[in-house]
Write a protein that holds these residues in place. Structure first.
Motif, PDB file in Angstrom:
ATOM      1  N   ARG A  80      23.589 -14.541  13.639  1.00 15.44           N
ATOM      2  CA  ARG A  80      24.457 -15.686  13.926  1.00 15.44           C
ATOM      3  C   ARG A  80      25.852 -15.449  13.363  1.00 15.44           C
ATOM      4  NH1 ARG A  80      23.282 -21.786  14.111  1.00 15.44           N
ATOM      5  NH2 ARG A  80      25.330 -22.676  13.681  1.00 15.44           N
ATOM      6  N   LEU A 107      28.346 -13.530  15.609  1.00 13.81           N
ATOM      7  CA  LEU A 107      28.821 -14.138  16.849  1.00 13.81           C
ATOM      8  C   LEU A 107      30.278 -14.573  16.701  1.00 13.81           C
ATOM      9  CD1 LEU A 107      25.764 -16.402  17.720  1.00 13.81           C
ATOM     10  CD2 LEU A 107      26.448 -14.295  18.874  1.00 13.81           C
ATOM     11  N   ALA A 155      31.184 -19.376  19.417  1.00 14.94           N
ATOM     12  CA  ALA A 155      29.729 -19.447  19.639  1.00 14.94           C
ATOM     13  C   ALA A 155      29.070 -20.217  18.495  1.00 14.94           C
ATOM     14  CB  ALA A 155      29.134 -18.049  19.756  1.00 14.94           C
ATOM     15  N   ARG A 156      29.510 -19.985  17.277  1.00 16.07           N
ATOM     16  CA  ARG A 156      28.961 -20.732  16.137  1.00 16.07           C
ATOM     17  C   ARG A 156      29.330 -22.213  16.258  1.00 16.07           C
ATOM     18  NH1 ARG A 156      30.630 -16.007  13.363  1.00 16.07           N
ATOM     19  NH2 ARG A 156      32.355 -17.108  12.389  1.00 16.07           N
ATOM     20  N   VAL A 163      30.384 -21.391  25.770  1.00 14.65           N
ATOM     21  CA  VAL A 163      31.095 -20.966  24.569  1.00 14.65           C
ATOM     22  C   VAL A 163      32.550 -20.807  25.000  1.00 14.65           C
ATOM     23  CG1 VAL A 163      31.382 -19.152  22.846  1.00 14.65           C
ATOM     24  CG2 VAL A 163      29.081 -19.821  23.586  1.00 14.65           C
ATOM     25  N   ARG A 170      31.003 -16.615  28.565  1.00 16.41           N
ATOM     26  CA  ARG A 170      30.167 -16.666  27.361  1.00 16.41           C
ATOM     27  C   ARG A 170      29.329 -17.938  27.328  1.00 16.41           C
ATOM     28  NH1 ARG A 170      34.216 -15.037  22.561  1.00 16.41           N
ATOM     29  NH2 ARG A 170      34.901 -17.164  22.907  1.00 16.41           N
ATOM     30  N   VAL A 224      25.591 -19.900  25.383  1.00 14.08           N
ATOM     31  CA  VAL A 224      24.412 -19.962  24.529  1.00 14.08           C
ATOM     32  C   VAL A 224      23.341 -20.637  25.374  1.00 14.08           C
ATOM     33  CG1 VAL A 224      23.362 -21.077  22.519  1.00 14.08           C
ATOM     34  CG2 VAL A 224      25.621 -20.032  22.314  1.00 14.08           C
ATOM     35  N   GLN A 265      17.210 -19.426  20.563  1.00 12.41           N
ATOM     36  CA  GLN A 265      18.586 -19.454  21.035  1.00 12.41           C
ATOM     37  C   GLN A 265      18.994 -18.047  21.448  1.00 12.41           C
ATOM     38  OE1 GLN A 265      20.342 -20.956  17.406  1.00 12.41           O
ATOM     39  NE2 GLN A 265      20.309 -23.064  18.173  1.00 12.41           N
ATOM     40  N   TYR A 266      19.718 -17.957  22.556  1.00 12.98           N
ATOM     41  CA  TYR A 266      20.146 -16.670  23.090  1.00 12.98           C
ATOM     42  C   TYR A 266      21.645 -16.690  23.318  1.00 12.98           C
ATOM     43  CZ  TYR A 266      15.163 -16.375  24.079  1.00 12.98           C
ATOM     44  OH  TYR A 266      13.802 -16.379  23.963  1.00 12.98           O
ATOM     45  N   TRP A 267      22.281 -15.528  23.179  1.00 13.89           N
ATOM     46  CA  TRP A 267      23.712 -15.352  23.375  1.00 13.89           C
ATOM     47  C   TRP A 267      23.926 -14.402  24.547  1.00 13.89           C
ATOM     48  CZ3 TRP A 267      28.703 -16.126  22.911  1.00 13.89           C
ATOM     49  CH2 TRP A 267      29.602 -15.062  23.021  1.00 13.89           C
ATOM     50  N   THR A 268      24.852 -14.763  25.422  1.00 13.29           N
ATOM     51  CA  THR A 268      25.314 -13.844  26.454  1.00 13.29           C
ATOM     52  C   THR A 268      26.833 -13.928  26.494  1.00 13.29           C
ATOM     53  OG1 THR A 268      25.261 -13.204  28.788  1.00 13.29           O
ATOM     54  CG2 THR A 268      24.949 -15.549  28.312  1.00 13.29           C
ATOM     55  N   ILE A 328      19.441 -14.954  19.083  1.00 18.43           N
ATOM     56  CA  ILE A 328      20.232 -15.255  17.892  1.00 18.43           C
ATOM     57  C   ILE A 328      19.314 -15.411  16.696  1.00 18.43           C
ATOM     58  CG2 ILE A 328      21.845 -16.888  16.822  1.00 18.43           C
ATOM     59  CD1 ILE A 328      22.748 -17.608  19.717  1.00 18.43           C
TER      60      ILE A 328
END
Length: 184
Positions: free
Chosen positions: A97, A100, A104-105, A146, A157, A159, A167-170, A180
């Motif tokens: 996390r 990121l 994103a945070r 994001v 971007r 989440v 939770q996933y990030w792209t 994440i």
């Protein structure tokens, strides 16, 4: 003293029977989970003992022995995370996390608070059409924008969250995902 017939589960209200069934299922699942992760107090595998007993053998007669009769070495202990975070899919890369982008945070903080979100489409169902996330039923995943500095639109971007809390990030508009890891 009068002898009253003993009440059976069939005599009890259905909700009580259901609650007992759910409770019994939870206890069994937790016991199996503890046995699989090595959290049991005996150091042995309760699941192996239960399976061996069900087959009609004693746990110590077969479990933990090699063909020569010598005890097998125990597998290395799995590190337990203080936060309890476990990746949902080991095939996906994970990202800390803290690594990121700040935006994103910020989005993750808004998700935790329940909004308000900067875009009207934040929180909509993510359909996983690309099948890059673990397959789940429709409505399981939700996506959130994001903010991309300098972009006139939502940018690429996102989440994506799952109903179980994952939770996933792209950063590339669903071409790839990273799960994440909130521990770091």
């Amino acid at each position: 003293m009068s002898s009253r017939p003993r009440r059976t589960d069939r005599d009890r209200p259905r909700s009580r029977r259901t609650a007992r069934t759910v409770l019994a299922t939870l206890v069994a699942a937790l016991t199996a989970s503890a046995a699989l992760t090595g959290c049991g107090s005996s150091g042995g595998s309760a699941a192996a003992g239960t399976a061996a007993t069900a087959k009609g053998t004693t746990p110590n007669a077969t479990a933990g022995r090699s063909a020569s009769g010598a005890p097998k070495p125990s597998p290395p202990a799995k590190p337990s995370s203080p936060s309890g975070w476990v990746p949902t899919n080991t095939a996906l890369a994970d990202v800390c996390r803290s690594k990121l982008p700040d935006q994103a945070r910020d989005t993750l903080t808004l998700i935790a608070k329940g909004g308000p979100y900067p875009y009207r489409s934040d929180g909509i169902v993510f359909e996983n059409r690309e099948s890059r996330l673990p397959r789940q039923s429709t409505g399981y995943y939700h996506e959130y924008t994001v903010v991309t500095p300098g972009s006139d639109d939502r940018g690429t971007r996102r989440v994506v969250t799952g109903s179980a809390g994952e939770q996933y990030w792209t950063g590339d508009h669903y071409a790839s995902f990273q799960e994440i890891d909130s521990r770091c």
